[in-house]
Design an enzyme around this catalytic site. Sequence first.
Site, PDB file in Angstrom:
ATOM      1  N   GLY B 195      42.395  31.516  36.736  1.00  0.00           N
ATOM      2  CA  GLY B 195      41.507  30.736  35.877  1.00  0.00           C
ATOM      3  C   GLY B 195      40.130  31.346  35.810  1.00  0.00           C
ATOM      4  O   GLY B 195      39.974  32.567  35.928  1.00  0.00           O
ATOM      5  N   ILE B 199      35.566  27.873  38.355  1.00  0.00           N
ATOM      6  CA  ILE B 199      36.489  27.088  39.175  1.00  0.00           C
ATOM      7  C   ILE B 199      36.930  27.900  40.392  1.00  0.00           C
ATOM      8  O   ILE B 199      37.156  27.351  41.473  1.00  0.00           O
ATOM      9  CB  ILE B 199      37.725  26.649  38.370  1.00  0.00           C
ATOM     10  CG1 ILE B 199      37.314  25.998  37.065  1.00  0.00           C
ATOM     11  CG2 ILE B 199      38.594  25.702  39.185  1.00  0.00           C
ATOM     12  CD1 ILE B 199      36.747  24.619  37.213  1.00  0.00           C
ATOM     13  N   GLU B 217      42.749  35.093  40.558  1.00  0.00           N
ATOM     14  CA  GLU B 217      42.929  35.952  39.381  1.00  0.00           C
ATOM     15  C   GLU B 217      41.996  35.399  38.313  1.00  0.00           C
ATOM     16  O   GLU B 217      42.291  34.360  37.696  1.00  0.00           O
ATOM     17  CB  GLU B 217      44.392  35.916  38.933  1.00  0.00           C
ATOM     18  CG  GLU B 217      45.365  36.479  39.965  1.00  0.00           C
ATOM     19  CD  GLU B 217      45.526  38.005  39.856  1.00  0.00           C
ATOM     20  OE1 GLU B 217      45.350  38.537  38.745  1.00  0.00           O
ATOM     21  OE2 GLU B 217      45.807  38.640  40.889  1.00  0.00           O
ATOM     22  N   CYS B 255      43.203  37.139  29.854  1.00  0.00           N
ATOM     23  CA  CYS B 255      42.232  37.711  30.781  1.00  0.00           C
ATOM     24  C   CYS B 255      42.153  39.229  30.711  1.00  0.00           C
ATOM     25  O   CYS B 255      41.112  39.811  30.957  1.00  0.00           O
ATOM     26  CB  CYS B 255      42.558  37.292  32.208  1.00  0.00           C
ATOM     27  SG  CYS B 255      44.241  37.691  32.707  1.00  0.00           S
TER      28      CYS B 255
END
Lengths: 514, 495
Positions: B195, B199, B217, B255
């Site tokens: 995420g 967070i 990750e 990502c």
Amino acid sequence: MAGEDKKQQPFDSKAASSLVAELRGAFASGTTRSYQWRESQLRGLLRMTDEHEQDIVAALRSDLGKPELESVLYEAAMLRNSCKFALKELQRWMMPEKVKTSLTTFPSSAEIVSEPLGVVLIISAWNYPYLLSLDPVVGAIAAGNAVVLKPSEIAPATSALLAKLLGEYMDSSSIRVVEGAVPETTALLEQKWDKIFYTGNGRVGRIVMAAAAKHLTPVVLELGGKSPVVVDSGINLQIACRRIIVGKWGNNNGQACIASDYIITTKDLAPKLVRLPYPHVLVFSLYGVVSCTLPYLFQVDVLKNELETFYGKNPLESKDLSRIVNSDHFTRLTKLLDEDKVSKKVVYGGERDPTKLQIAPTILLDVPRDSLIMNEEIFGPLLPILTVDKLEESFDIINSGAKPLAAYIFTNDKKLKEHFVNNVSAGGLVVNDTTVHLAVHALPFGGVGESGIGAYHGKFSFDAFSHKKAVVYRSFMGDAAIRYPPYTNGKLRLMKALLGGSILGILRALFGRS
Amino acid sequence: MEDETKAPEEMERELEEMRECYRSGRTMEASWRKSQLKGLLRLLREREEEIFRALHQDLGKHPAEAYRDEIGSLIKSVNYALDGLKRWMSGNKAKLPRLALLTTAKILPEPLGLVLVISSWNFPIGLSLEPLIGALAAGNAVVLKPSELAPECSSLLANAIPHYLDDKAVKVIQGGPGIGERLLLQKWDKIFFTGSARIGRKVIAAAAEHLTPVTLELGGKCPAVIDTLSSSFDRKVAVQRVLGAKFSSSAGQICIGVDYVLVEKKFSSSLVELMKMMMKKMFGENPRESQSVARIVNKHHFLRLRSLLLDPLVKSSIVYGGSMDEESLFIEPTILMDPPLQAAIMMDEIFGPLLPIVTLNKIEDSIEFINSRPKPLAIYVFTKDEPLRRSMVSKTSSGSIVFNDAIVQCLVDTLPFGGIGESGMGRYHGKFSFDTFSHQKAVMRRSFLVDVWFRFPPWNDHKLQLFRSSYHYDYLGIVLTVLGLKRTNRASKGI
């Protein structure tokens, strides 16, 4: 020579921040990345240890009352070996590792490249203050990083010696020592590091990790725990006891993270005692038959005998035992000894000398599991013995607590060995000895759960301070139109086949057969 | 979702039951691990249509995209794990020096225990199940918390997993930030999070309370450096790959997608022309009708992306696309030329179908440009120039670096997939997944028959000398000392 921290000015956040900025500049210049630099720094550590061995011995004696042999072997020699191993392997470690690629990305080649993380912080402990400061530094340098070392203030002579020597022998544009206690460590922990390597206890370990979390900094935490020794019947008790003793009292008088913390053995050593054809075992096994209801006394006798052989009848006077590091720990240990539940369980030793900060090797028998001594890492010369009905129960006892840094078993029973190895979780395990796995470069040294995160020694040190970057080289040829929009069901079929990796599947899909 | 209303005691009880299950030893068996992996394969094959539907509903993905990026990739990974499982479980022998007679040393992997996998919304099936493969192969009990921002996929996983996997050891807990926070308060043996960095920081801060190891990750701005390519074939391929990586995988919400392009000024206009041509070929005149562009996941992200274009200087730099439809959460693949570097679009991870092109005087300047920003998850370089290639590898730092393509590195099972610095910590895929959910336990076995008698106190110079020789692996020295033929030398250096 800028290796020392000037004691006049307080080392606060601002000082820490400008230190990091300076080292980042040094790292960015590329100095630390070359093989030549890494090699010269490692040789510097080696020379430093060679040329100042007596100073190191003196500092350790001042800080810990450590016997010369322990200082020479467990600190200086081990650090030298670490440097030598790194020097021998460095070129190989620095080389990229080629990896196989599959049909899915054909044509392509790939490799994993090790690169330094950048600027790293190493915080070390007081019990092996020379080794535990410099062993991680070996890894950090081998991996090409700039380093700040913060030695433990509880071993002040070694801390000062490290500050002085590293300033003289190392490249101080990229390697620095910051001495100090909580305020200085806090200032350092506020900064953004590329890695933090901490050796110490779980309470401070949490503080380190929480500080690292703010900057998404990865950590290695080498912590501790209660390392148990399970002792079975049917073994050479004399050898076992010697190994337990030297692993406990021969290691900084029990103040070592992988020293045997407590023994577990059976109340009821069955006739299996006669398994091995050693004369003294035969003699004692007759004795054992007579005293089979209290066979653990037999063990205690062996322990007592060996302890006397090693340390004499008056161990408080022995020159071969470190002292307790300071009065805080002395008080802590005597509190463990003097707790009501436990004070009557002392079967050997128990003497203490507050003026010398010394406690004699002490054995306690049948301590209750809810006593203080069984609920914190002892880190001292007290050895409780826990008894169980069946030895298998010991595994449940061990697994019901926090995972320790090490666990040991003495047994010749193959099934028990396998059961132990496969079911006891700890950082490392040794069968039929204690602590020796520390010296094996090829084994990762680290904890799990409460005993730590990450590992080092040998190549694991290099890896701990490296980033393993994935590199893929593709050609401009060999593209599959199916990869790209516009998406169609035909492309979907082909894609399934291609990802499946079978040539036949691909051919079938191409000809519309799947 | 139902799990939000679960009482705290109930959650703790469930987790304690899972720990009991783990302690019983069931998940450690090779047969259990194999059965779970095979169960995942069956799930992927039997529920394929449902998965396509859920991905289309949550993100507007076409089945080809869904298969390429999620289902197909997962099947490959499960098979790879099944193939390697026995080998991975058996560990490695460790080399010992000859002095260590009758001693063996080994590194034995063991599961960590009860692990938590928190996945992201952009590849909601892939990013949930890929870590699960590693966790199960390594013999752990697992709680999976899928992203609530992909609700159809989350439901699908919660409903399907109990049918295909051991429901005492593998559970799906659905919910939003509230559930996420409650889960993070528990003690886990490992947390695997995919995420955002924001967070991610919360996750590792919560983990610190329990000394729980984590893999994060995260993301970043992944640049594509396009060198001036002389061959027109190469140029076409490069552009196709960059555009494909940007727009055709989850509409840029990925990502490791291309975030922005770096190119030399003198090449930039022909590059843009080529891009425009390719865009039409891939997405047609009306991209919204093409079914080849996923939609934006929700209104929040749609508005976020729209606001990136509000700045007039940014808006005026649009050279292609730019249209948006709030109702269908659709943003047209858009190219911008040299937007201001201080604008949000150049500071934050875009995570959407907007592609800025940044022009430089020399392509080598891209190294400094990249290095002055947080380390990205990936760097893509399109070039045939060897010196540039070597510089990019040695002078930049990123999770991975790929030459002449993008995104494909995640398909290579033999490569670690993970970030560095702001883009993450830890890695997975292939055997790295197994390792990330394992503890590498050092095991040493010694014999009673052999010992070095000088190991034991009381200490004296003779023993010291013997030790010096041992540490040197100076076997002759040992023999000579024992025979009394080598003098003990207190002042000898170089132990």
